[in-house]
Design a protein around this motif. Structure first.
Motif, short mmCIF file in Angstrom:
data_model
loop_
_atom_site.label_atom_id
_atom_site.label_comp_id
_atom_site.label_asym_id
_atom_site.label_seq_id
_atom_site.Cartn_x
_atom_site.Cartn_y
_atom_site.Cartn_z
N ALA A 1 39.61 48.73 41.96
CA ALA A 1 40.22 49.67 41.01
C ALA A 1 39.54 51.04 41.11
O ALA A 1 40.21 52.08 41.06
N ALA B 1 41.83 52.84 35.02
CA ALA B 1 42.13 51.67 35.85
C ALA B 1 41.26 50.48 35.47
O ALA B 1 41.75 49.35 35.39
N ALA C 1 46.23 53.04 40.22
CA ALA C 1 44.94 52.66 40.79
C ALA C 1 44.65 51.19 40.54
O ALA C 1 44.11 50.49 41.42
N ALA C 2 45.01 50.68 39.35
CA ALA C 2 44.79 49.27 39.04
C ALA C 2 45.64 48.36 39.92
O ALA C 2 45.22 47.28 40.32
N ALA D 1 41.41 54.38 42.33
CA ALA D 1 41.45 55.57 41.48
C ALA D 1 41.02 56.82 42.23
O ALA D 1 41.65 57.89 42.11
N LEU E 1 45.29 44.35 39.95
CA LEU E 1 45.02 44.11 38.53
C LEU E 1 43.95 43.03 38.33
O LEU E 1 43.96 42.30 37.34
N LYS F 1 48.83 56.97 36.20
CA LYS F 1 48.04 57.13 37.43
C LYS F 1 46.87 56.14 37.45
O LYS F 1 46.51 55.62 38.51
N GLY F 2 46.30 55.88 36.28
CA GLY F 2 45.29 54.83 36.21
C GLY F 2 45.88 53.47 36.52
O GLY F 2 45.24 52.63 37.16
N PHE F 3 47.14 53.24 36.09
CA PHE F 3 47.81 51.99 36.38
C PHE F 3 48.07 51.84 37.88
O PHE F 3 47.93 50.74 38.44
N THR G 1 42.63 49.04 32.32
CA THR G 1 43.87 48.30 32.58
C THR G 1 43.58 46.93 33.18
O THR G 1 44.17 45.92 32.78
N TYR H 1 40.65 58.67 36.29
CA TYR H 1 41.61 57.59 36.57
C TYR H 1 40.89 56.26 36.76
O TYR H 1 41.45 55.20 36.44
N TYR I 1 37.54 45.02 39.87
CA TYR I 1 37.00 46.28 39.36
C TYR I 1 36.57 47.22 40.48
O TYR I 1 36.86 48.42 40.43
#
Length: 345
Positions: free
Chosen positions: A298, A24, A286-287, A302, A292, A282-284, A27, A20, A295
């Motif tokens: 993120a 993330a 986390a982002a 995740a 957004l 799910k990655g989104f 994203t 993830y 890093y």
């Protein structure tokens, strides 16, 4: 729940969280550079896993046909754009060759390799070569002409691209699910935990890619150009940095990360044509934990999503998806109350 069960759940959560984290980061990268909330990020995961599965089965994956179709459409776009702006014929021809070169070579290699029983590692590299160009091509065909549109318009386009890719995935790969062989079958015991080779590969690949992205953005001119585009698109243009080239690069990197994630997660679960949506979402989540924009956050988000999913599957397996996706609500509320924001015009 005793310590041994908690350790097993934590390991499973961290393993999923590592995957993830890659999604993330992709994203955040795409949004930072292009302002696109890229919903279809998970489709690259499914395409990567299914392409490898079909190559392993000795069949030519539908990815080849899809890639060539997108490349031809992008080449036609190059011709139309060149004629509209009265560019020399030689320059138009060069642009067309650049657009078609990678997809044609990768597709030819896939056609040659199908059914030859090549090693898993070779098929994995070929899968990355096939799926990675999708990022740039999708950006050019769906987003580049709307680069200056509002975030809401770009989000609507992302939803449309997602549904299109899911439908095309069903057409090219079929409804059958696949589970890929592991890249490393060894097992290692550490107290109550049993680590398999695939888990170690996931951790190592995630760390290497995260460190590689950090060095790329901090140490290379191209990475600094992407960062400049993320900070101020208009200012980057004035300094001679092409926002279109930055967008294509960001989407190419996102497609590579998605394809790599598909290769990593393919041996751990059965992947269907539409499996990428939940994985990417799910990655989104986390982002979103990172706003957004960050890093490191993120990565933390995740790992938190992976652990939350793992422990939720133990306590309330029927509601684990609800618990994971509901966790985004307090984060959004907190950010709405604490972050200064204004209406976008």
């Amino acid at each position: 729940m005793d310590f041994s069960i908690a350790s097993i759940l934590a390991l499973d959560g961290l393993t999923n969280g590592a995957v993830y984290a890659l999604l993330a980061l992709a994203t955040v990268l795409v949004f930072a550079v292009t302002r696109v909330i890229f919903i279809p990020q998970g489709e690259f995961v499914a395409f990567g896993a299914l392409t490898l599965a079909l190559l392993q089965a000795g069949r030519l994956p539908g990815t080849v046909v899809f890639l060539l179709v997108l490349a031809v459409l992008a080449a036609i776009s190059d011709v139309v754009d060149g004629v509209r702006h009265h560019r020399p014929g030689k320059r138009i021809a060069i642009n067309v060759v650049k657009t078609l070169a990678w997809p044609v070579v990768a597709s030819a290699l896939a056609w040659w390799a199908a059914g030859k029983g090549l090693p898993l590692a070779v098929h994995a590299l070929l899968t990355l070569a096939l799926v990675t160009p999708f990022g740039s091509l999708i950006y050019r065909l769906a987003y580049e002409s709307l680069a200056d549109a509002s975030v809401l318009v770009l989000l609507i386009v992302s939803v449309g691209v997602h549904f299109a890719l899911v439908g095309l995935g069903l057409f090219f790969f079929g409804a059958e699910g696949f589970r890929n062989p592991s890249f490393w079958d060894s097992r290692f015991s550490a107290g109550p935990l049993t680590l398999n080779g695939q888990t170690l590969i996931i951790f190592v690949a995630s760390v290497v890619l995260i460190v590689g992205l950090y060095l790329y953005f901090e140490r290379t001119l191209a990475g600094k150009a992407l960062r400049a585009t993320a900070v101020n698109r208009a200012g980057a243009r004035l300094m001679g940095i092409s926002s279109s080239a930055a967008g294509r690069m960001a989407f190419t990197m996102a497609a590579f990360i998605g394809a790599l994630s598909g290769l990593l997660i393919g041996p751990t679960t059965t992947i269907f044509y539409d499996s990428g949506f939940l994985i990417g979402l799910k990655g989104f989540v986390a982002a979103v934990f990172a706003g957004l924009s960050s890093y490191p956050l993120a990565l933390v988000g995740a790992l938190a999503v992976g652990l939350l999913e793992s422990f939720s599957s133990f306590w309330a397996s029927a509601f684990k998806e609800v618990i994971v996706f509901s966790s985004i609500l307090p984060v959004l509320l907190w950010r709405s109350l604490t972050d200064p924001h204004s209406e976008e015009h």
